[in-house]
Scaffold this motif. Structure first.
Motif, short mmCIF file in Angstrom:
data_model
loop_
_atom_site.label_atom_id
_atom_site.label_comp_id
_atom_site.label_asym_id
_atom_site.label_seq_id
_atom_site.Cartn_x
_atom_site.Cartn_y
_atom_site.Cartn_z
N SER A 438 0.98 -1.20 0.09
CA SER A 438 0.05 0.01 0.03
C SER A 438 0.92 1.34 0.00
CB SER A 438 -0.95 0.06 1.35
OG SER A 438 -0.09 -0.05 2.43
N LEU A 561 -4.34 1.94 -2.74
CA LEU A 561 -3.84 3.26 -3.23
C LEU A 561 -4.36 4.19 -2.01
CD1 LEU A 561 -5.49 3.09 -6.54
CD2 LEU A 561 -3.07 2.58 -5.93
N THR A 563 -6.15 7.05 -0.02
CA THR A 563 -7.30 7.57 -0.07
C THR A 563 -7.76 9.07 -0.67
OG1 THR A 563 -7.33 8.27 2.21
CG2 THR A 563 -8.39 6.02 1.59
N SER A 566 -7.12 9.55 -6.56
CA SER A 566 -8.29 8.84 -7.46
C SER A 566 -7.21 8.53 -8.56
CB SER A 566 -9.44 9.71 -7.83
OG SER A 566 -8.95 10.86 -8.63
N ASN A 593 -9.93 2.21 -4.21
CA ASN A 593 -8.66 2.30 -3.63
C ASN A 593 -7.71 0.99 -3.74
OD1 ASN A 593 -10.22 4.69 -1.82
ND2 ASN A 593 -8.38 5.27 -2.66
N THR A 594 -8.42 -0.03 -4.58
CA THR A 594 -7.80 -1.30 -4.40
C THR A 594 -7.47 -1.96 -6.00
OG1 THR A 594 -8.90 -1.73 -2.30
CG2 THR A 594 -7.73 -3.63 -3.51
N LEU A 633 -2.09 8.70 -10.48
CA LEU A 633 -3.10 8.99 -9.84
C LEU A 633 -3.24 10.62 -9.61
CD1 LEU A 633 -2.18 6.86 -6.51
CD2 LEU A 633 -3.76 6.26 -8.42
#
Length: 636
Positions: A438, A561, A563, A566, A593-594, A633
Motif C-alpha cells: 500500500s 492506493l 485515499t 483517485s 482504492n484497491t 493518480l
C-alpha cells in the motif's frame, strides 16, 4: 672486385636475415584483419604429442602470443601441471617488445611453483608451475616452450585451434605420433567455416594445421564455447592411468574396467557402522525410503573437501576412511554412500559426469576418460534416483542445476552405460508470488510478499537461507532494485525438502516509491517482480542462441492506493505469445482504492538460430516495458 662484391652480398644477406629474425615477433607484422577486435594474437601454437607406448607420452608445446592489451594477459597460458607420474622436463619463456626486440629470458628457476591444493582442496599430490610476468607496455610477445613426460596415457590433450573469444590465430599446429597397436582414435568437431587442414592421417601419425582465424566475438546467450568452435578429441583403446593398465573399446568395457580396477575394494566398512545402518533402517523395506534415511545420515555426518591424490584423482578414498574422518571429495562421499547402501541391501552405482550449471554431456560417441564430478545413481523402476553426495543441504533425489539434464556414465559391475539425468521441464521451474503493498499520500510503500520457488528456481533461491544478514540484505536490494530506499523489515524462510519447495516471506517498506509532481503520483504497479534484464542488440549475429532452462513465474499482488488520490490512468491488460514463451498482465480494479495486479511469464527452453535472436530481444523488450507500466493518480 668480384670477391669484395661477393662479400658485400653475403654481408647484406646475413644482415637482412638477422634483421628479419629479430623482427619475426614484431607486432607490426600482424595482419590488420587479425588485430581487429583482438585482445591477443596467437602467432603460433604448436603441440607435438609423441605416444611411445601404453605407458609413455611426451607433450612438446611452443606458443608464441602477442598480447595487445591487459585483457589478453590470460591468453599467455604459460602453466603446466605435474605430479608423481607427470614431469615437466623443460620450460622457458622469452619476452619481446612491440618491435620484436628481446626484453627478458625466463628460465625454469624463475617460474612460480605452487601446490595445486587450495580453497576447498584439503590435500593434493599435484603441483603447477607458471609464468608470473607483469608487462610494462603493450603490445608485447611471449615465446613459451615446454616439455612434459607422463606415464598416463588415459588423457590425451584435446586440440583447440581457437583458445578463446577475442583472440585471433595466425597458425595453430597439432602433430601426434603413436604406435599402431594401441587403438588410437580421434573425433573432430565444428570444423566447418574455419581454415583447418588435416595434413597427415595414417595408422601412426596425425597432423592438423589451422591458419589465419580472425577474432570470434562473444555473443550473449550463445551455446558453450566447445560446442561452437573447432576441437579434436583423442584417445587410446589401450591406455594407462598411473599404475593401472586399461583396455576399452565400448562404454560397457570401460565401465567394467573402472569397476574392477578403480572401484573394487573401496567400499569396506567397520562392523559397528554396518550395525548402525541396520538399526537406522529398522523395519523399512522400500529401497528408496531406505536410501532417504542413509542419505540424511551422510549429510549430517560428512562434509565435502577436495582431495586430488591417488589414481589421477579418479580413485575414491576408502569408505572406512571417510567413515572415520567424516569428510571426502565427490568420489569419496559418493562411494561412501554406496557402501552404506550396500549394508542395507540397496544397490547403487557410481556415476561420472560434467558438473556445471552450464549443461555439458559426456561425449557418448567417444569412449574415453571424461567428466569432472561424481554422483550416485539408485535404480528406481525403469529410471534412477540421483544423489548429490557432496551437499549437506540438497533434498533427497533433487539434482538442481549442477547435474540436471545431461548425458552421464553410470558404472555398473557388469559395465558402463550412458544415461540422461533428470530434466526439469520449463513449467516445473516455477516461482509463485502472492502479496500486497500500500502507498501513503507521501508515496511511501509498505508491503508483504510470499514467494514459492521450485525446480531450477529452487536451486537459485535455496542458498539465500544460509547467507549472512548483510548478504541477505544485499541480495534483496539487488532483487528488488526497482524499489528505491528499500528496507527489509522481516524475513522468514521455509525450505520444504520433501516437496523441493523454497518459500520466502518478507515484509518491506520504502520511502517515496510513488513519485509526486503537481498534485499527481506515478509509480510502477509491478513492484516485486519486474524483468529488468536487457537483451543486447547484436548486429550480424553469427552464433545460434540458447535458453538452457525455461521457467514460469506467476504473480498476484493487491495494491492499496492512498485515499487522498483517485485513479487517472490505469495500464491496460496485455498478452503476448511467441515461440519463446508467453506473457500476460491483468489490472483488476476492485474498488476506488484497491487494484489486483496479475502477471505471468513463461519462457521456453530451446536452441534457436542466429536469425531468431532479434525476435527474442524484441519479445523480452516488450515484457520489460510492460513490467514497468505506470499507474497515475490525481489528488482529490
Amino acid at each position: 672486385m668480384k670477391i669484395k662484391l661477393l662479400l658485400l652480398i653475403v654481408l647484406f644477406i646475413s644482415t637482412f636475415t638477422m634483421h628479419s629474425q629479430k623482427n619475426d615477433y614484431s607486432a607490426l607484422l600482424i595482419a590488420d584483419s587479425l588485430k581487429e577486435n583482438a585482445n591477443a594474437v596467437v602467432r603460433l601454437n604448436q603441440i607435438d604429442i609423441v605416444i611411445a607406448s601404453q605407458r609413455n607420452m611426451t607433450i612438446n608445446s611452443t606458443r608464441v602470443i602477442t598480447v595487445l592489451n591487459e585483457k589478453g594477459l590470460s591468453e599467455i597460458d604459460a602453466v603446466e601441471n605435474y605430479n608423481k607420474k607427470t614431469t615437466v622436463k623443460d620450460i622457458e619463456a622469452t619476452i619481446y617488445d612491440a618491435a620484436g626486440k628481446e626484453i627478458k629470458k625466463i628460465k625454469r628457476k624463475d617460474f612460480k611453483d605452487n601446490s595445486a591444493s587450495g580453497g576447498s582442496t584439503l590435500f593434493s599430490d599435484s603441483r603447477y608451475v607458471y609464468l608470473d610476468y607483469t608487462p610494462t607496455q603493450y603490445p608485447f610477445t611471449v615465446v613459451y616452450e615446454s616439455k612434459l613426460e607422463t606415464s598416463t596415457t588415459a588423457f590425451i590433450p584435446q586440440w583447440y585451434p581457437i583458445s578463446n573469444f577475442f583472440v585471433s590465430v595466425e597458425k595453430s599446429i597439432l602433430n601426434v605420433s603413436y604406435p599402431d597397436n594401441l587403438g588410437f582414435k580421434k573425433m573432430e568437431f565444428n570444423f566447418a567455416n574455419f581454415n583447418i587442414q588435416k595434413t597427415v592421417d595414417t595408422s601412426t601419425q596425425l597432423s592438423y594445421t589451422a591458419i589465419n582465424i580472425p577474432v570470434q566475438k562473444q555473443e550473449d546467450y550463445s551455446p558453450s564455447f566447445s560446442s561452437l568452435f573447432p576441437k579434436v578429441m583423442m584417445g587410446l583403446e589401450i591406455f594407462h592411468l598411473e599404475d593401472v593398465d586399461g583396455k576399452a573399446k565400448t562404454w560397457k568395457e570401460f565401465g567394467q574396467w573402472y569397476s574392477d580396477e578403480i572401484l573394487s575394494g573401496t567400499t569396506s566398512l567397520p562392523d559397528g557402522t554396518k550395525e548402525k545402518m541396520k538399526v537406522l533402517i529398522g523395519d523399512e523395506t522400500d529401497p528408496i525410503k531406505k536410501a532417504q534415511l542413509i542419505y540424511d545420515y551422510v549429510q549430517k555426518k560428512s562434509r565435502y573437501v577436495s582431495i586430488q591424490v591417488g589414481i589421477g584423482g579418479w580413485k575414491p578414498m576408502f569408505a572406512n576412511d571417510v567413515d572415520r574422518l567424516g569428510y571426502g571429495d565427490c568420489k569419496a562421499l559418493t562411494n561412501y554412500t554406496k557402501a552404506l547402501l550396500e549394508t542395507v541391501g540397496v544397490p547403487s552405482y557410481n556415476t561420472v559426469l560434467y558438473g556445471d550449471s552450464h549443461k555439458k554431456d559426456i561425449e557418448s560417441q567417444f569412449v574415453s576418460m571424461q567428466g569432472n564430478h561424481m554422483i550416485l545413481a539408485i535404480p528406481n523402476g525403469d529410471d534412477y534416483t540421483w544423489l548429490e553426495c557432496t551437499s549437506q543441504d540438497a533434498p533427497f533425489g533433487f539434482q538442481g542445476t549442477f547435474t540436471d539434464d545431461r548425458d552421464v556414465l553410470v558404472i555398473k559391475p557388469d559395465g558402463g552405460q550412458i544415461v540422461h539425468t533428470q530434466k526439469y521441464i520449463d513449467k516445473y521451474n516455477s516461482q509463485i508470488s502472492s502479496g500486497n503493498y500500500s502507498l501513503t499520500a507521501n508515496g511511501d510503500l509498505s508491503g508483504k510478499i510470499e514467494i514459492i520457488s521450485k525446480g531450477s528456481q529452487y536451486s537459485h533461491k535455496e542458498p539465500i537461507e544460509n547467507l549472512q544478514p548483510t548478504e541477505k540484505e544485499q541480495h534483496y536490494k539487488e532483487y528488488w532494485n526497482t524499489i528505491n530506499n528499500l528496507k527489509i523489515n522481516d524475513l522468514v524462510f521455509l525450505n520444504d525438502k520433501s516437496n523441493v519447495s523454497f518459500t520466502e516471506k518478507a515484509a518491506i517498506s520504502a520511502a517515496n516509491y510513488g513519485n509526486l509532481l503537481s498534485g499527481k503520483m506515478m509509480f510502477a504497479i509491478n513492484a516485486y517482480n519486474q524483468y529488468t534484464s536487457s537483451i543486447k542488440r547484436i548486429r550480424n549475429r553469427k552464433n545460434p542462441f540458447e535458453i538452457q532452462r525455461g521457467f514460469a513465474d506467476s504473480d498476484e499482488i493487491t495494491v492499496g492506493l492512498p485515499t487522498e488520490f483517485s485513479i487517472e490512468f490505469l495500464p491496460t491488460n496485455f498478452e503476448l505469445k511467441s515461440k519463446f514463451g508467453e506473457y500476460k498482465t491483468e489490472f483488476i480494479k476492485k474498488d476506488a482504492n484497491t487494484i489486483v495486479y496479475k502477471r505471468s511469464l513463461f519462457i521456453k527452453k530451446g536452441l534457436y538460430s542466429n536469425t531468431e535472436y532479434d525476435e527474442y530481444r524484441i519479445f523480452i523488450e516488450k515484457v520489460s516495458r510492460n513490467d514497468n507500466a505506470k499507474i497515475i493518480l490525481t489528488k482529490i
